[in-house]
Design an enzyme around this catalytic site. Structure first.
Site, mmCIF file in Angstrom:
data_model
loop_
_atom_site.group_PDB
_atom_site.id
_atom_site.type_symbol
_atom_site.label_atom_id
_atom_site.label_comp_id
_atom_site.label_asym_id
_atom_site.label_seq_id
_atom_site.Cartn_x
_atom_site.Cartn_y
_atom_site.Cartn_z
ATOM 1 N N LYS A 39 -1.669 -2.971 9.206
ATOM 2 C CA LYS A 39 -0.477 -2.573 8.459
ATOM 3 C C LYS A 39 -0.380 -1.048 8.422
ATOM 4 C CE LYS A 39 1.748 -3.650 4.015
ATOM 5 N NZ LYS A 39 1.609 -4.402 2.741
ATOM 6 N N SER A 68 5.147 -7.705 1.862
ATOM 7 C CA SER A 68 5.524 -6.580 2.679
ATOM 8 C C SER A 68 4.738 -6.465 3.990
ATOM 9 C CB SER A 68 5.346 -5.281 1.888
ATOM 10 O OG SER A 68 3.983 -5.084 1.569
ATOM 11 N N SER A 89 1.574 -9.467 -0.778
ATOM 12 C CA SER A 89 1.981 -9.019 0.557
ATOM 13 C C SER A 89 1.150 -9.516 1.719
ATOM 14 C CB SER A 89 2.037 -7.499 0.602
ATOM 15 O OG SER A 89 3.204 -7.069 -0.024
HETATM 16 N N1 GLN Z 1 6.870 -8.268 -3.025
HETATM 17 C C1 GLN Z 1 5.962 -7.361 -3.634
HETATM 18 C C2 GLN Z 1 6.697 -6.133 -4.076
HETATM 19 O O1 GLN Z 1 7.777 -5.948 -3.640
HETATM 20 C C3 GLN Z 1 4.916 -7.051 -2.623
HETATM 21 C C4 GLN Z 1 4.073 -5.873 -2.907
HETATM 22 C C5 GLN Z 1 2.831 -5.827 -2.064
HETATM 23 O O2 GLN Z 1 2.020 -6.759 -2.154
HETATM 24 N N2 GLN Z 1 2.622 -4.742 -1.312
HETATM 25 O O3 GLN Z 1 6.225 -5.389 -4.861
#
Ligand code: GLN
Length: 486
Positions: free
Chosen positions: A79, A154, A178
């Site tokens: 990532k 994400s 995420s």
């Molecule tokens: N959907 C979560 C957010 O928008 C994901 C965040 C993450 O795990 N990086 O905050």
């Protein structure tokens, strides 16, 4: 058999018996990226030269029989929020679009030491903010199972690169789902370890008290293998645990007979897609057949999970992102600026996307004098209640089972104009991060031809049980062996 579809365990056998070289496999992976990734768009950067060089060194290690680990010669993607020296690290943001770190994250170093081969960095929602990858400021990533659908977020690029066989494992990051949510959307296995099990040094922070780096793989065995190599104490991160990292794979095949599986009743309520619900019921029956005892449990504060998570995330993110100000690294917009304050304002205005700005404003508001007690402090108190919910549940059962998301992958564009709708898709994954407990996502079937994700939630530092229970399921099901038709 296409080598890019194999598990780490299978590739390792081919490598050490010299039936395949890491250079051959890496070249096959790079070729597949050239052929397939233009329609998936999972990679932000492909580090081709570095990959070939690392693969050559891995082959040397294998030839000499020195320092060979299960990851030596295995191509992986990562990532784009994890620092890689000399390889661009963008967080899929305009503000870091041309940022090249001068140092490696601890995880990057550990993987390099184990001989793994970095093929590239993957797309994400900007700074990790989102559940569909559509908040990337660079481009959208497509779900390999249906190109008109999102891969989740994400870590959507990481999940898609894994699902489309554009790497042999991937490293994601999970602040509030995420790793698990995109793993579920794309038929991948992935873990959010216990907070503090894996070093965050060199991870570009979203919410420092939630962020966890975790692997995404083809199955539970591979997931255990990668976690063994990236976990552990790090003097650069004082929140890492000092306790030794268990050898997760050694006892992964222990029987689950007699273990207690908890079904949190608050997670099985109206609103779940019928195909997701039936896949969960089927999985519960499978565990029953494997000899586990099934118990209904209650996590009474579940309804506060989303508001607590988002409020605390906004607050921590607003503080963390203050460092992106155009004077130290990344984008700097100084044309026509009157003074340094003007540089900050212009840079942040141009460099951040809408969702990032929205969260910074809400976070700064929640932390401001006069509102701090009512919002931030209150949320911290409820966070303790969320943690206690898990502690109480784990005094009765060994592990919990829930879906990763109420639905399968939604269409690109479907939720992007409604931030609250988007936040709601995280309902099953966000409570674990404020509580710090580990959770593993794995494929559990299909609904309308799209993958369904299931998650297992465990006690603090009990990744061992998560792997064992996931492994048992994957011995009697083959959902995780299904590949998208590309
Ligand atoms: N959907 C979560 C957010 O928008 C994901 C965040 C993450 O795990 N990086 O905050």
């Amino acid at each position: 058999m296409q080598p890019t579809n194999l598990t780490i365990q299978e590739i390792h056998q081919l490598l050490i018996t010299k039936q395949l070289s890491s250079v051959e496999l890496t070249q096959a992976t790079l070729q597949r990226i050239r052929d397939i990734d233009p329609k998936i768009k999972s990679y932000v950067t492909v580090s081709e030269e570095l990959a070939i060089e690392q693969a050559r060194q891995a082959d040397e290690r294998i030839a000499k029989g020195e320092n060979v680990t299960p990851l030596t010669g295995i191509p992986f993607s990562m990532k784009d929020c994890i620092s890689t020296r000399d390889v661009r690290t963008t967080c899929s943001s305009k503000i870091l679009e041309n940022y090249v770190p001068q140092y490696n994250a601890t995880v990057t170093n550990k993987l390099a030491d184990s001989g793994a081969v970095l093929v590239g960095k993957t797309n994400m929602d900007e700074f990790g903010m989102g559940s569909s990858c559509e908040n990337s400021a660079l481009f959208n990533t497509h779900n390999p199972w249906d190109l008109e659908r999102v891969p989740g977020g994400s870590s959507g690029g990481a999940a898609a690169s894994m699902s489309a066989s554009l790497c042999s494992f991937s490293i994601g990051e999970d602040t509030g789902g995420s790793v698990r949510m995109p793993a579920g959307f794309t038929n991948v296995t992935g873990i959010k370890p216990t907070y503090g099990r894996v070093s965050r040094y060199g991870l570009i922070a979203l919410a420092s008290s939630f962020d966890c780096i975790g692997p995404m793989t083809r199955d539970a065995y591979d997931c255990a293998t990668v976690l063994e190599h990236i976990a552990g104490h790090d003097p650069h991160d004082s929140t890492t645990y000092n306790s030794p990292v268990p050898n997760y794979t050694a006892s992964i095949n222990k029987s689950v007979k007699g273990m207690k599986l908890g079904i949190p009743k608050e997670y099985f309520v109206a609103g779940m897609e019928a195909g997701v619900e039936s896949a969960m019921q089927e999985a519960i029956r499978t565990y029953e057949k494997l000899g586990m005892e099934i118990h209904e449990v209650s996590l009474p504060h579940t309804k506060y999970g989303l508001p607590v998570y988002y409020l605390l995330l906004f607050a921590e993110a607003s503080a963390n992102l203050a460092r992106m100000d155009g004077t130290r690294f990344g984008l700097s917009v100084s044309d026509g600026a009157k003074d340094v304050i003007d540089i900050y304002l212009k840079t942040r205005h141009e460099g951040f996307g809408d969702e990032v700005k929205r969260r910074i404003m809400l976070g700064a508001y929640a932390l401001s004098a006069g509102y701090y007690d009512a919002y931030y402090l209150k949320a911290q108190k409820v966070r303790t209640l969320l943690r206690r919910d898990f502690e109480t549940a784990f005094s009765k059962v060994d592990i919990l089972l829930a879906p990763t998301c109420p639905t399968t992958a939604f269409k690109l564009g479907e939720k992007i104009s409604d931030p609250l709708e988007m936040y709601l898709s995280d309902i099953y994954v966000v409570a674990t991060n404020p509580a710090g407990v580990p959770a593993l996502a794995l494929p559990a079937g299909f609904s309308n031809d799209m993958p369904v994700g299931m998650q297992l939630i465990g006690k603090h530092l009990d990744e061992q049980t998560l792997f064992q229970v996931a492994y048992a399921y994957q011995q009697v099901t083959d959902w995780h062996k299904q590949f998208p038709n590309l």
